[in-house]
Design a protein around this motif. Sequence first.
Motif: not given
Length: 543
Positions: A142, A373, A398, A405, A438-440, A443
């Motif tokens: 994260s 998010h 997600w 999780n 994606s927050d790549y 994530s």
Amino acid sequence: MKQTIILGNIITVDEKRPFAKAALVKDGVFAYIGSAEEAKRLAAADAQVLDYGDNFVYPGFLESHCHGHLAGYRFIGQANLAKLGIETNYPKYREIIKEFIAQNPKRELYVAAGWVENDEYVTKAYLDEICPDKPLLMQTASGHAMLLNTKALEWAGFDAAYAKKMGYDLVHVDKNGDPDGYICEGPVFEIVPKLPATIDDIKEYLLAWQDFAFKTGFTAVGDAGAEIVHRDAPKAYHELEEEGRLKLRTYAYMYVTDNIADPKAEIARIAAQRAELSGEYFHIVGAKAFLDGVTEAHTAWQNQDYLDTPGYHGVERFNDHDKMVQLIVEADKEGMAVHVHSEGGGATHFMLGCIEDAEKITGDMDQRNVLAHLHFVTDEDVRRMAATGSVPAVPPMWTAKVPANFEQEASYVGEELTNQAYPIKSFYDAGANVVFHSDYPVSPMFDIKLSFYTAETRSYPKELFGGMASPRNTKEAVTREQSLRAMTINVARQFHQEHRLGSIEFGKIANMTVYDCDFLHDDIEKIAQANIVIVDGEEVFKA
């Protein structure tokens, strides 16, 4: 004048003409969309023809929130623990880190990233055993937590006094009050920009990221905090564009520290950077701030207390209402937006209140501030998101229920709330401009076809995660068309670029992605196996 005829099944994302068989491109801009016969009649005799047959041509896919420099850094500059996926395996982590150190013996400092935490608590002793003589830092997937060995703590200057100043929630300590190596949130983001890198290093990281993004089908991205990893990353982007090597359009939000002392001066700084560094392929569009952490790290700012810690509702990072209002107002004066990390429901509620108050001052209901998010959101705040013209950046990948999780989240916030995680359809129903992200590489999933799949099923294909995943909160599933818009025209609107990008229309930039699959009509299991054919415009990638 360079002319190209595009032939194939063209999905335009243009409500007036949703489908076509051909497009004519003149000097990189769409000059006609319609039938093959008319495109050929309008084209010059020497026009290039790109015939994709029965394949499907889409507007170039757009990513609303990722981290380019960090992605490239993880590809070639760090020990990559993410290759183990969601598995937590400390013996294997040790092997990966030791191999990276052996391959890079001259480095003075080492970073490993992609660590997935579990119930087993590790301290600096774990890293000291691997590397006792040089700084070694291990960052979670994260990005919000990190483990430092003894040498790294010395390098960072983190001692007992620092831990006491920052608070023991952020800097964990041993029984003697000395840091035990585990840090999260603010201290992590204090360290990361200090990690050594030259401009040439950063350029190589960005080029590695660009290659990966193109191979995945994206033609433009939003870099959510271009300075987070290194203050010189914007300069590196700019130099790559000047050298003609940057082809991935990047719309950047500059990093703002928590409760910045002078919001007006900070926006002035960002505006000056925009004037100096922005161009066609790298363009600064606003500021990025962190409101909180993440639920799995016990740091997301919730609307209620954590069940396991009465009296504690998470970490409030940027929580000064007046300063956030001023930041939004000053950004609006410069034609920019504010983009925030808002994971918990409390953070989102706080931010929407700030936006509402800022809009009373500016009168601008179209600033397009972004909240990314959105793990937990109340019905009231869903409506406020749309009413303020704010952009919900949601993560379809997600949304699935993965047992480990899910159980962790439920232990923190309760099973009922965990089952309501990650709304998407509700934002659409309220009239908001929904975008996917994606927050790549924070994530590890960066995948267009998987975004379609998870947005519809709220789960993963059976071959992923050992088939353990199951659907979660299915009432928030969206249609294929909504998913397509959330990765094309809606993201273009986020960047204030809808007149140039996001759909195949006359006068827009001709960047396209071609797949062997009809994302709007094929069976959802076929979509999970879709193959990219080409990322077009300048043919930056060809399978």
